[in-house]
Each structure stands twice: as structure tokens, then as C-alpha cells.
Motif scaffolding. Structure first.
Motif, PDB file in Angstrom:
ATOM      1  N   THR A  45       0.825  -1.203   0.000  1.00 41.59           N
ATOM      2  CA  THR A  45       0.000   0.000   0.000  1.00 41.59           C
ATOM      3  C   THR A  45       0.864   1.260   0.000  1.00 41.59           C
ATOM      4  O   THR A  45       2.078   1.206   0.221  1.00 41.59           O
ATOM      5  N   TYR A  46       0.199   2.389  -0.222  1.00 43.24           N
ATOM      6  CA  TYR A  46       0.913   3.668  -0.177  1.00 43.24           C
ATOM      7  C   TYR A  46       1.509   3.914   1.207  1.00 43.24           C
ATOM      8  O   TYR A  46       2.585   4.501   1.335  1.00 43.24           O
ATOM      9  N   GLY A  47       0.805   3.451   2.243  1.00 41.91           N
ATOM     10  CA  GLY A  47       1.319   3.611   3.594  1.00 41.91           C
ATOM     11  C   GLY A  47       2.575   2.802   3.849  1.00 41.91           C
ATOM     12  O   GLY A  47       3.372   3.136   4.733  1.00 41.91           O
ATOM     13  N   ASP A  63       5.139   8.214   3.675  1.00 39.41           N
ATOM     14  CA  ASP A  63       4.573   8.731   4.920  1.00 39.41           C
ATOM     15  C   ASP A  63       3.297   9.504   4.589  1.00 39.41           C
ATOM     16  O   ASP A  63       3.283  10.732   4.526  1.00 39.41           O
ATOM     17  N   VAL A  64       2.225   8.759   4.344  1.00 41.55           N
ATOM     18  CA  VAL A  64       0.939   9.359   3.995  1.00 41.55           C
ATOM     19  C   VAL A  64      -0.111   8.878   4.986  1.00 41.55           C
ATOM     20  O   VAL A  64       0.119   7.944   5.758  1.00 41.55           O
ATOM     21  N   SER A  65      -1.277   9.502   4.951  1.00 36.53           N
ATOM     22  CA  SER A  65      -2.323   9.164   5.910  1.00 36.53           C
ATOM     23  C   SER A  65      -3.673   9.074   5.208  1.00 36.53           C
ATOM     24  O   SER A  65      -3.780   9.267   4.001  1.00 36.53           O
ATOM     25  N   ALA A 117      -3.350   5.938   2.409  1.00 41.19           N
ATOM     26  CA  ALA A 117      -2.384   5.042   3.057  1.00 41.19           C
ATOM     27  C   ALA A 117      -2.757   3.574   2.908  1.00 41.19           C
ATOM     28  O   ALA A 117      -1.880   2.705   2.861  1.00 41.19           O
ATOM     29  N   SER A 118      -4.045   3.277   2.821  1.00 43.99           N
ATOM     30  CA  SER A 118      -4.488   1.878   2.760  1.00 43.99           C
ATOM     31  C   SER A 118      -4.684   1.371   1.331  1.00 43.99           C
ATOM     32  O   SER A 118      -4.995   0.201   1.129  1.00 43.99           O
ATOM     33  N   GLN A 138      -1.310  14.352  -1.436  1.00 41.21           N
ATOM     34  CA  GLN A 138      -0.373  14.221  -0.320  1.00 41.21           C
ATOM     35  C   GLN A 138       1.063  14.152  -0.843  1.00 41.21           C
ATOM     36  O   GLN A 138       1.333  13.537  -1.877  1.00 41.21           O
TER      37      GLN A 138
END
Length: 253
Positions: free
Chosen positions: A13-15, A19-21, A25-26, A104
Motif C-alpha cells: 500500500t501507499y502507507g 509517509d501518507v495518511s 495510506a491503505s 499528499q
């Protein structure tokens, strides 16, 4: 006797990569997400940097495609809606590159701007960097940081030195930063907090008076930020760091 069902392979995943939220992130990194950022990098940088955000996304997307969790033509909804971008800005003699996915930041770096010298021409002197411009530079390096008491103190010190008034200007950026810090203390989720970018964007225009940054200005801002941090250090790329960098550049002119 029931047989155990084979577990579905977990996607990258991007997370896992950045460092994303939030929802991003998922999300599994998809091949067309990487392709869009690669195109943006090529348009702005002239290449896809090895080890850069687009290359990292491509590696993650390749893994996800092999696992069968995404198809070669897949693109995440967030990227489809908000895109993937590469932007650049010139700040204090540095070229700041910012890369985003779904709104982001996934990468940011700077490099000195090379001066082109012509033998028959003289290079005009560069105007010194002002306090307002230094604060705007902090937006590029740490704009996503939620404002806390140390940021508010540093911004107040910068405003006071810029205006020479010796106090906070009602409705100015220092007052706005203090209000943001108080708001953030009572706010749980980072995405709901007020960030440095929210307050410092167009800082030059918001200051009633501005002036070139000096070493003394930088020392005052650094001291204000440190006094309000338990660990007694400045935030990397934050307000104090940006003002200090501007002061050094001004001294070199």
C-alpha cells in the motif's frame, strides 16, 4: 473437518511506501498511478530519478501486479480524482521539487540553481531574502506539519523582527499561528489540524512590514522555537531552519 482457506496475498500500500495518511495510506499502489507520476517527473525533471517516488511506486505496483491484487491497467480512485503531480519552485537559490499523489506529498528535495555566466555580461546582485520569503520557504519544506506552540513562538519572533513593533499584530500571522496551535491541541486527527502551510502561505503579503533576514533575526527565531520544544531542537525544514538558511544565504551575497 474444514480446510483452511488460502490467505489472499497482502498488497503493498501507499502507507507501506510513503509517509501518507487517510484513505490513501491503505490503497494498493497501482501500475497506472506510477505511470502518471513517471510522466510528471519526465515533464518537469526530464527523467524518472532512480530511487525517486515514481520508481518506488513502480516497484510496488510490479509486486502488486504479480500478486494479482491489481491489474496492469488499474488506477486508484484517489489518483484518478486528484492526480499525481510534480511541481518546482525557486527559493533562495535552490530549486525545490515537490511530488504529490492524491494531494499528499510523497517526495520533496532541493538542489542549488546553477548560475549561467556569460563572459560579456555582469551578473546582477540578487536581492536579499526577506523574513516573509523565508517563512514562505518553510511552507515548501514543512508545510504539512501541524502547528504547535514552538511553531507559533517562532512565527511570532519572526513577525516581531520583521515589523519592529515589539508586539503581535492583531490579525497577523503570529496571532493566526497562536490560534492554530491552540486549536491543534484540542484536535485529535492530524488531517483536521491547521498546518504551517495554512498560515504561512503568502506570508510576505500578510506581514505589514518586511525586511531582509539577518543572523540576529535567525538567532531570535531559533531561540523562540527551541524554548518551546521539550527536546530543545528545531524542526527540520521548519520555521527556524528556513529563517536560518535565509540568513546564511544573505551573508554569502
Amino acid at each position: 473437518m474444514s480446510q483452511e482457506q488460502p490467505q489472499r496475498p497482502e498488497a503493498v500500500t501507499y502507507g507501506d511506501v510513503f509517509d501518507v495518511s487517510g484513505q490513501l495510506a491503505s490503497q494498493p499502489v497501482a501500475p497506472q498511478d506510477a505511470a502518471i507520476l513517471q510522466s510528471a517527473e519526465n515533464a518537469v525533471l526530464g527523467q524518472t530519478p532512480k530511487g525517486g517516488p515514481a520508481a518506488s511506486m513502480q516497484s510496488a505496483a510490479d509486486v502488486n501486479e504479480r500478486l494479482g491484487v491489481v491489474g496492469h491497467g488499474d488506477m486508484t480512485d484517489i489518483v484518478m480524482d486528484q492526480g499525481a503531480t510534480v511541481s518546482e519552485a525557486d527559493v533562495g537559490g535552490y530549486r525545490i521539487i515537490t511530488e504529490t499523489v492524491g494531494g499528499q506529498v510523497v517526495g520533496r528535495f532541493g538542489e542549488p540553481i546553477e548560475e549561467t555566466k556569460t563572459p560579456t555580461l555582469t551578473t546582477a546582485e540578487t536581492d536579499p531574502i526577506t523574513i516573509g520569503e523565508a517563512l514562505e520557504a518553510a511552507v515548501l519544506s514543512a508545510g504539512d506539519k501541524p502547528i504547535d506552540a514552538s511553531d507559533a513562538a517562532a512565527i511570532q519572533a519572526a513577525e516581531v523582527r520583521a515589523t519592529g513593533l515589539g508586539h503581535v499584530v492583531p490579525g497577523g500571522i503570529a496571532a493566526e499561528a497562536q490560534s492554530a496551535a491552540a486549536h491543534n491541541v484540542l484536535t485529535t486527527r492530524d488531517e483536521d489540524k491547521t498546518k504551517l502551510a495554512d498560515v504561512l502561505v503568502d506570508a510576505t503579503a500578510k506581514l505589514t512590514v518586511d525586511k531582509p533576514v539577518t543572523r540576529e533575526d535567525a538567532e531570535g527565531v531559533i531561540s523562540a522555537e527551541i524554548r518551546n520544544k521539550p527536546e530543545l531542537v528545531t524542526h527540520p525544514g521548519g520555521v527556524a531552519a528556513a529563517v536560518a538558511a535565509a540568513a546564511r544565504l544573505n551573508e554569502q551575497q
